[in-house]
Design a protein around this motif. Sequence first.
Motif, PDB file in Angstrom:
ATOM      1  N   PHE B  84       0.446  -1.024   0.280  1.00  9.71           N
ATOM      2  CA  PHE B  84      -0.102  -0.552  -0.246  1.00  9.71           C
ATOM      3  C   PHE B  84       0.867   1.392   0.029  1.00  9.71           C
ATOM      4  N   GLY B  85       1.784   1.018   0.507  1.00 10.57           N
ATOM      5  CA  GLY B  85       2.994   2.725   0.992  1.00 10.57           C
ATOM      6  C   GLY B  85       3.863   2.896  -0.502  1.00 10.57           C
ATOM      7  N   THR B  86       4.008   1.531  -1.055  1.00  7.41           N
ATOM      8  CA  THR B  86       4.998   1.580  -2.240  1.00  7.41           C
ATOM      9  C   THR B  86       3.615   2.377  -2.927  1.00  7.41           C
ATOM     10  N   ALA B  87       2.721   1.685  -3.426  1.00  8.59           N
ATOM     11  CA  ALA B  87       1.441   2.011  -4.169  1.00  8.59           C
ATOM     12  C   ALA B  87       1.050   3.079  -4.016  1.00  8.59           C
ATOM     13  N   ILE B  88       1.429   3.735  -3.137  1.00 11.86           N
ATOM     14  CA  ILE B  88       0.855   5.807  -2.539  1.00 11.86           C
ATOM     15  C   ILE B  88       2.410   6.618  -3.205  1.00 11.86           C
ATOM     16  N   LEU B  89       3.735   5.839  -3.350  1.00  9.75           N
ATOM     17  CA  LEU B  89       4.636   6.376  -3.632  1.00  9.75           C
ATOM     18  C   LEU B  89       4.590   6.374  -4.755  1.00  9.75           C
ATOM     19  N   LEU B  90       4.540   5.479  -5.635  1.00  8.70           N
ATOM     20  CA  LEU B  90       5.243   5.234  -7.088  1.00  8.70           C
ATOM     21  C   LEU B  90       4.048   6.335  -7.916  1.00  8.70           C
ATOM     22  N   LEU B  91       2.721   5.956  -6.962  1.00  8.16           N
ATOM     23  CA  LEU B  91       1.574   7.366  -7.488  1.00  8.16           C
ATOM     24  C   LEU B  91       1.726   8.544  -7.670  1.00  8.16           C
ATOM     25  N   LEU B  92       2.312   9.267  -6.447  1.00 10.07           N
ATOM     26  CA  LEU B  92       3.110  11.049  -6.427  1.00 10.07           C
ATOM     27  C   LEU B  92       3.819  10.817  -6.954  1.00 10.07           C
ATOM     28  N   PRO B  93       3.569  12.700  -7.330  1.00  8.28           N
ATOM     29  CA  PRO B  93       5.554  12.585  -8.269  1.00  8.28           C
ATOM     30  C   PRO B  93       6.849  13.646  -7.337  1.00  8.28           C
ATOM     31  N   ILE B  94       7.069  12.352  -6.515  1.00  7.84           N
ATOM     32  CA  ILE B  94       8.471  13.060  -5.636  1.00  7.84           C
ATOM     33  C   ILE B  94       9.507  12.150  -6.616  1.00  7.84           C
ATOM     34  N   GLY B  95       9.223  11.626  -7.135  1.00  9.63           N
ATOM     35  CA  GLY B  95      10.600  11.033  -7.757  1.00  9.63           C
ATOM     36  C   GLY B  95      11.316   9.746  -7.414  1.00  9.63           C
ATOM     37  N   PHE B  96      10.144   8.813  -6.633  1.00 10.03           N
ATOM     38  CA  PHE B  96       9.729   7.785  -5.813  1.00 10.03           C
ATOM     39  C   PHE B  96      10.833   6.392  -6.568  1.00 10.03           C
ATOM     40  N   ASN B  97      12.140   6.099  -7.087  1.00 11.20           N
ATOM     41  CA  ASN B  97      13.017   4.958  -7.446  1.00 11.20           C
ATOM     42  C   ASN B  97      12.161   3.943  -8.347  1.00 11.20           C
ATOM     43  N   ARG B  98      11.707   4.107  -9.319  1.00 11.64           N
ATOM     44  CA  ARG B  98      11.380   2.998 -10.149  1.00 11.64           C
ATOM     45  C   ARG B  98      12.183   1.846 -10.667  1.00 11.64           C
ATOM     46  N   GLY B  99      13.296   1.974 -10.528  1.00  8.91           N
ATOM     47  CA  GLY B  99      14.094   0.758 -10.136  1.00  8.91           C
ATOM     48  C   GLY B  99      14.072  -0.602 -10.121  1.00  8.91           C
ATOM     49  N   PRO B 100      14.456  -1.018 -11.240  1.00 10.26           N
ATOM     50  CA  PRO B 100      14.572  -2.946 -10.790  1.00 10.26           C
ATOM     51  C   PRO B 100      13.859  -3.310  -9.577  1.00 10.26           C
ATOM     52  N   VAL B 101      15.975  -2.750  -9.013  1.00  8.50           N
ATOM     53  CA  VAL B 101      15.852  -2.742  -7.399  1.00  8.50           C
ATOM     54  C   VAL B 101      14.990  -2.827  -6.710  1.00  8.50           C
ATOM     55  N   SER B 102      13.868  -1.613  -6.495  1.00  6.14           N
ATOM     56  CA  SER B 102      13.091  -0.797  -5.927  1.00  6.14           C
ATOM     57  C   SER B 102      12.057  -1.734  -6.212  1.00  6.14           C
ATOM     58  N   LEU B 103      11.250  -2.082  -7.799  1.00  5.11           N
ATOM     59  CA  LEU B 103       9.917  -2.762  -7.944  1.00  5.11           C
ATOM     60  C   LEU B 103      10.839  -3.954  -6.720  1.00  5.11           C
ATOM     61  N   MET B 104      11.275  -4.732  -7.534  1.00 10.53           N
ATOM     62  CA  MET B 104      11.573  -6.039  -6.300  1.00 10.53           C
ATOM     63  C   MET B 104      11.668  -6.145  -5.553  1.00 10.53           C
ATOM     64  N   VAL B 105      12.364  -5.512  -4.565  1.00  5.32           N
ATOM     65  CA  VAL B 105      12.405  -5.322  -3.185  1.00  5.32           C
ATOM     66  C   VAL B 105      10.599  -4.595  -2.685  1.00  5.32           C
ATOM     67  N   ASN B 106       9.991  -3.261  -3.380  1.00  5.82           N
ATOM     68  CA  ASN B 106       9.169  -2.863  -2.789  1.00  5.82           C
ATOM     69  C   ASN B 106       7.886  -3.167  -3.198  1.00  5.82           C
ATOM     70  N   VAL B 107       7.597  -4.374  -4.259  1.00  2.62           N
ATOM     71  CA  VAL B 107       7.120  -4.371  -5.251  1.00  2.62           C
ATOM     72  C   VAL B 107       6.383  -6.168  -5.112  1.00  2.62           C
ATOM     73  N   ALA B 108       7.674  -6.777  -5.970  1.00  2.00           N
ATOM     74  CA  ALA B 108       7.611  -8.144  -6.074  1.00  2.00           C
ATOM     75  C   ALA B 108       7.715  -9.159  -4.832  1.00  2.00           C
ATOM     76  N   LEU B 109       8.898  -8.620  -3.302  1.00  2.00           N
ATOM     77  CA  LEU B 109       8.645  -9.140  -3.149  1.00  2.00           C
ATOM     78  C   LEU B 109       7.670  -9.395  -2.024  1.00  2.00           C
ATOM     79  N   PRO B 110       6.521  -8.757  -2.155  1.00  2.00           N
ATOM     80  CA  PRO B 110       5.563  -8.646  -0.714  1.00  2.00           C
ATOM     81  C   PRO B 110       4.448  -9.341  -1.608  1.00  2.00           C
ATOM     82  N   ILE B 111       4.525  -9.625  -2.842  1.00  2.00           N
ATOM     83  CA  ILE B 111       3.336 -10.024  -3.335  1.00  2.00           C
ATOM     84  C   ILE B 111       3.620 -10.800  -3.309  1.00  2.00           C
TER      85      ILE B 111
END
Lengths: 356, 125
Positions: B84-111
């Motif tokens: 949920f937190g990652t989804a909010i940070l991805l939606l906000l225009p704050i420059g949240f890191n969208r690299g492969p490592v970030s997506l693996m750790v913050n999205v793929a791992l929890p899923i």
Amino acid sequence: MFDIAPDHAIGLYVGLLALPLALIAIQLRRPRDVSGTVLGASVLMAISGGIHLGLVLTHRNETITAALFVMNGVAYLALSQLYSWPWWRPASAALITMTLFGYLGYIVLGFDTPDQVALATKLLELTALGLVLVPVAGERPWRRRRWGTLAVAVPLLTVVTISVAWIDALARPDTQHVHVGAVLQQTNEVATPEQEAAAKQLYDQTVVAIAPYGDWHKAWDAGFRPGGSQSLPSTHWMNQRNVDAAYVMDPKHPQGLVYANSKHGPVLLGAMFQMKNIGNFGPDPGGPLTAWHQHENICFTPIGFEFSLMTPTATCPLGAIDITASPMLHVWIVDNPGGPFAVDIDEKVVKRIDQS
Amino acid sequence: MIRVEAPSGRPEAAFVLLLLQSLFWLIAGLSAAPFVLGGEIHMAGLVVATLLLALGTCMLAIGVLWRRRRARGLAIALEVMCLFGTAILLLLPIGFNRGPVSLMVNVALPIALIVLLRKDGEAFA
């Protein structure tokens, strides 16, 4: 560290291609007597093998590196399919460990720099190592030894791998990352006489325009407010009106001022111009002398408006979020060894002013 | 010949992922400590909170391994909050890191953890 090296991108694509192929291979074999952890490790090793083989394509001129990538990729792909082999676990654990240490040796010796593809591969390998070693319920062989190895190897290799990659990236930044967490605007290498004159003009105009703010009360009256803790050596004071108005490098309307927190109150160090949007670098009249910078991958906490650095695994401390600050340009009106437009002010200068 | 189906190993796989996640938080907590020494006093609280989170996640990993229902529930809740937190940070225009490592750790791992901790089959029944 947070970029994808152009010659590594191909590895990512081949690795992604290996994922469905590895899943299809498992579906075709339908190994009912193999646990899910082993199959998971098999898939991760197939992806890692794909990444290594993909990297061969862009490293053909580096004979030794290409040969190592081929051997590594083939070994990973072979082991990803040999999970029924009695020596599969020790062989896989040894290959993963050697690959991790090999990579660390490569970056410590300066043959490579950590990037997103490399870090993602290392995370896959660490996960695969955990899945290879972890005994599932009912499994007897080498159970105690495997738990012991898992408890030591996975935490130790994770911490060492991430630490070494991070230290290397901080200690040996590329030309665009000269300052921790800051990415510099790309410019020509040596300033032309016209650029030198334009930089001097910008400096002179800024010095005159912000001179009244030497008295911090006037800055306060103009709408500047401290943007962080005043227990630090220096603090940025931001003017939200100037930020919202999106003035572009206007010496009369800087978005921020920087004050040293001396014993006798704030002492003006300089001004800060800031663009409104991330990635949109401002005009650069002085070429390399007035290059803007953008702070990326910093962990910001609203608790005290403080910052730290995001880890290589894209993690921030609890209560902090990863942000990117839009491009900024400082103009230092005190004598700064790095120059009047340096990314940061010298700590010794601030310390001297703080203690004066 | 009768072939015995091997266990899925889902709790063990979840244990490995939770262990890695706790290590990522441990590193994040420790890496913020030098900023406390540099004068960022509030960061001290974040360091302690992050280290406690790392410890708690490690204990959840052990609880999941021991098939504790409460540990499983808490781990799912933790991963849902992370997503949920990652989804909010991805939606906000704050420059949240969208690299492969970030997506693996913050999205793929929890899923992956939520899928592994689901309550069907033999693992958590």
